[in-house]
Design a protein around this motif. Structure first.
Motif, PDB file in Angstrom:
ATOM      1  N   PRO A 449      43.144  38.478  30.115  1.00 28.07           N
ATOM      2  CA  PRO A 449      41.974  38.328  29.187  1.00 28.07           C
ATOM      3  C   PRO A 449      42.192  37.112  28.314  1.00 28.07           C
ATOM      4  CG  PRO A 449      42.540  40.575  29.294  1.00 28.07           C
ATOM      5  CD  PRO A 449      43.555  39.882  29.896  1.00 28.07           C
ATOM      6  N   ILE A 450      41.230  36.522  27.788  1.00 25.67           N
ATOM      7  CA  ILE A 450      41.442  35.074  26.997  1.00 25.67           C
ATOM      8  C   ILE A 450      41.957  35.905  25.823  1.00 25.67           C
ATOM      9  CG2 ILE A 450      39.960  33.694  25.354  1.00 25.67           C
ATOM     10  CD1 ILE A 450      38.417  33.090  27.645  1.00 25.67           C
ATOM     11  N   SER A 451      41.856  36.947  25.150  1.00 28.41           N
ATOM     12  CA  SER A 451      42.278  37.541  24.019  1.00 28.41           C
ATOM     13  C   SER A 451      44.086  37.544  24.082  1.00 28.41           C
ATOM     14  CB  SER A 451      42.004  38.814  23.431  1.00 28.41           C
ATOM     15  OG  SER A 451      42.135  39.561  24.935  1.00 28.41           O
ATOM     16  N   ASP A 452      44.630  37.875  25.467  1.00 28.80           N
ATOM     17  CA  ASP A 452      45.774  37.968  25.470  1.00 28.80           C
ATOM     18  C   ASP A 452      46.487  36.589  25.813  1.00 28.80           C
ATOM     19  OD1 ASP A 452      45.668  40.586  25.603  1.00 28.80           O
ATOM     20  OD2 ASP A 452      46.084  40.839  27.965  1.00 28.80           O
ATOM     21  N   LEU A 454      45.087  33.924  24.207  1.00 28.77           N
ATOM     22  CA  LEU A 454      45.367  33.464  22.943  1.00 28.77           C
ATOM     23  C   LEU A 454      46.239  33.803  21.913  1.00 28.77           C
ATOM     24  CD1 LEU A 454      41.260  33.023  21.803  1.00 28.77           C
ATOM     25  CD2 LEU A 454      42.841  31.201  22.541  1.00 28.77           C
ATOM     26  N   SER A 455      46.524  35.127  22.146  1.00 28.57           N
ATOM     27  CA  SER A 455      47.813  35.772  21.334  1.00 28.57           C
ATOM     28  C   SER A 455      48.946  35.179  21.524  1.00 28.57           C
ATOM     29  CB  SER A 455      47.646  37.350  21.505  1.00 28.57           C
ATOM     30  OG  SER A 455      46.488  38.110  21.279  1.00 28.57           O
ATOM     31  N   ILE A 466      41.946  36.477  16.572  1.00 29.56           N
ATOM     32  CA  ILE A 466      41.726  36.596  18.048  1.00 29.56           C
ATOM     33  C   ILE A 466      40.755  36.928  18.750  1.00 29.56           C
ATOM     34  CG2 ILE A 466      43.104  37.378  20.061  1.00 29.56           C
ATOM     35  CD1 ILE A 466      44.744  35.198  18.784  1.00 29.56           C
ATOM     36  N   GLU A 467      40.305  37.958  18.372  1.00 26.05           N
ATOM     37  CA  GLU A 467      39.033  38.773  18.630  1.00 26.05           C
ATOM     38  C   GLU A 467      37.741  37.769  18.569  1.00 26.05           C
ATOM     39  OE1 GLU A 467      38.721  41.276  20.452  1.00 26.05           O
ATOM     40  OE2 GLU A 467      40.793  41.420  20.698  1.00 26.05           O
ATOM     41  N   TYR A 469      37.787  34.368  18.150  1.00 20.46           N
ATOM     42  CA  TYR A 469      37.887  33.384  19.018  1.00 20.46           C
ATOM     43  C   TYR A 469      37.427  33.533  20.523  1.00 20.46           C
ATOM     44  CZ  TYR A 469      39.441  29.952  15.359  1.00 20.46           C
ATOM     45  OH  TYR A 469      39.619  29.086  14.129  1.00 20.46           O
ATOM     46  N   SER A 470      38.002  34.698  20.819  1.00 18.33           N
ATOM     47  CA  SER A 470      37.682  35.192  22.432  1.00 18.33           C
ATOM     48  C   SER A 470      36.352  35.317  22.523  1.00 18.33           C
ATOM     49  CB  SER A 470      38.742  36.479  22.536  1.00 18.33           C
ATOM     50  OG  SER A 470      40.192  36.326  22.370  1.00 18.33           O
ATOM     51  N   ASN A 474      34.622  32.997  25.337  1.00 19.75           N
ATOM     52  CA  ASN A 474      33.875  33.936  26.471  1.00 19.75           C
ATOM     53  C   ASN A 474      32.464  33.337  26.468  1.00 19.75           C
ATOM     54  OD1 ASN A 474      35.770  35.444  27.844  1.00 19.75           O
ATOM     55  ND2 ASN A 474      36.094  36.548  26.171  1.00 19.75           N
TER      56      ASN A 474
END
Length: 521
Positions: A449-452, A454-455, A466-467, A469-470, A474
């Motif tokens: 996932p993009i969140s992972d 970015l983290s 993070i959430e 920006y994700s 997305n």
């Protein structure tokens, strides 16, 4: 009779004395960054760096300024007096001596202390490209390519490795990389240069349209293997053993040298191969990925260092000048507008330098990190190439303005030359739109996932950030950013660039925060 006040006694001597005594290593901010990166090695390393920096900041700096004059730019002699084709690249004696001196430092040798080579290369960037730093980056990539397959390469390639890394009889070879063809510089899969198998090597036939460092001894070349769809990567000697002194090239011709906006001391040319001996490195169906991961990645890291070094030199010299020059009723740095610009210039220099070393330190551990972390690092390197090279151009233009009209005078300051070099850096190893599109493609097909992602890329951000920006990224990815242009996807592409710019700036600020109050002079 009208009396005119005589200002003939006005002198820049105080400024020149201070500027010319600046040693690049005498920088509290930089020393703190280097101390943290090198850890226990710093004490021994500092002793080795100081004489190198002293020479670089004085003798080599003067030579760099001299060989940058247009009259000293490289030229090409196609034939000797006996009508033999030699394609001799002619550089001024000072340029040859400078190159020999720097490569003789053995910047890639196993005898170096950890980080010694890369710190010296960062310091070298402060003098501009000057026909040196591009070949160094290319040599780095060539060495990495060979070492990745060292146990399976032929003896000829092992000898090349020795020549570029440790030297032969005191002579250190120069590397280059030739991947661009006329149908698309960044589009390596579209290469049509033909590689024909011939025993333990291949022979190359065709054209490479943009080849920098054509004076190099060896080059990394991409070519399509004859009868297949595979683009492989090869190492090509410029001369076969015993032929360099005779000026007999390895079955290729340099058609012409390119007239470039910047990096003008670096001979860039167009080459026609006509049966050149070439040694394939790695699997023939992995040439594109090898070229990117082992060669271009190092060049992109190098551009991060160049951007930082350019700005650090510009900031130090601009601050020195602004503290010297009186205009109207006070010094330049005593006007709020100018003081704010100087502060912005210094801030950018600090961010770029700290970030370049931070990302490089992560890169040195790439073999020990998780696949997710490796993927995130790849994207971070792409972002640095995009945004550091872009901001370097903007801030060097600002630095020039601090000098007023003198900022445009080429022999008053080297900053105009750094400005032009930085504009070339913005294009080399992928222009902004190509790399931002590559990030889009990478994220579209990645398994996390993009969140992972970015983290892993931006550990300084909170969970909430993070959430957010994700969600924004997305949302943009619902639009096809690599389809034919529409009003919708063009606006999405603009937003894509803006968001990644925000993220990278926040990363730079987080990396630099602990050093922010340290002076650069």
């Amino acid at each position: 009779m009208l009396e005119v006040e005589n200002k003939e006694d006005y002198s820049f001597l105080d400024f020149l004395n201070k500027r010319d005594q600046l040693n690049d290593l005498d920088n509290p901010f930089l020393q703190a960054v280097l101390h943290d990166i090198t850890g226990e090695h710093w004490s021994d390393l500092s002793d080795k760096l100081q004489p190198f920096s002293t020479k670089l900041s004085s003798e080599w700096r003067r030579v760099a300024a001299e060989i940058s004059r247009p009259v000293n730019h490289p030229t090409l002699i196609h034939y000797d007096a006996y009508n033999r084709r030699i394609d001799r690249v002619v550089r001024p004696l000072e340029a040859v001596q400078l190159s020999d001196a720097i490569f003789s430092e053995g910047l890639f040798s196993e005898n170096n202390i950890a980080y010694e080579g890369i710190i010296k290369r960062y310091l070298l960037h402060g003098n501009g490209e000057v026909g040196i730093t591009c070949p160094l980056a290319c040599t780095d990539g060539l060495i990495a390519l060979i070492e990745n397959f060292y146990e399976e390469v032929c003896d000829e390639v092992k000898a090349i490795h020795q020549h570029v890394k440790e030297g032969l009889n005191g002579n250190f070879a120069i590397g280059a990389q030739y991947m661009s063809e006329i149908q698309g510089g960044s589009n390596i899969p579209a290469n049509v240069l033909k590689a024909v198998p011939n025993g333990n090597h291949y022979k190359l036939y065709g054209n490479k349209f943009f080849c920098s460092a054509v004076h190099a001894d060896y080059s990394v070349v991409t070519a399509r293997v004859d009868g297949t769809t595979n683009v492989a990567v090869f190492i090509v000697p410029s001369w076969l053993p015993g032929n360099k002194e005779k000026e007999i090239r390895n079955h290729f011709q340099i058609n012409r040298l390119k007239w470039k906006l910047g990096t003008s001391e670096l001979p860039s040319g167009e080459i026609d191969y006509n049966g050149s001996v070439a040694y394939k490195i790695g699997p023939e169906d992995k040439g594109v990925s090898l070229a990117v991961s082992l060669v271009l990645t190092r060049s992109r890291l190098d551009i991060g260092f160049a951007s930082g070094a350019f700005l650090m030199r510009a900031a130090r010299e601009a601050k020195t000048y602004a503290n010297f020059r009186h205009v109207f009723d006070r010094k330049i740095d005593e006007f709020p507008m100018a003081a704010a610009q100087l502060a912005d210039l210094e801030d950018a220099a600090k961010r770029m330098v700290a970030t370049a070393f931070s990302i490089y330190s992560k890169f040195t551990e790439v073999d020990t990190i998780s696949p997710l972390e490796a993927f995130a690092l790849r994207e971070l390197i792409l972002l640095q190439k995009v945004y550091a090279s872009k901001e370097a151009v903007e801030k060097l233009r600002l630095a020039i303005s601090i000098f007023g009209g003198h900022g445009a005078i080429e022999d008053f300051s080297s900053i105009p030359r750094l400005f032009r070099d930085s504009m070339v850096n913005e294009l080399w190893e992928g222009p902004r739109n190509v790399l931002l599109a590559q990030i889009y493609r990478d994220l579209a097909k990645c398994k996390w996932p993009i969140s992972d992602v970015l983290s892993s890329m931006f550990p300084h951000l909170s969970h909430e950030e993070i959430e957010q920006y994700s969600l924004r990224l997305n949302t943009i990815m619902q639009t096809n950013l690599v389809a034919l242009p529409t009003l919708e996807n063009m606006q999405a592409a603009r937003n894509w660039e803006l968001i990644w710019g925000e993220l990278f700036l926040s990363y730079q600020e987080a990396v630099t925060e602990k050093y922010q109050d340290l002076p650069i002079l």
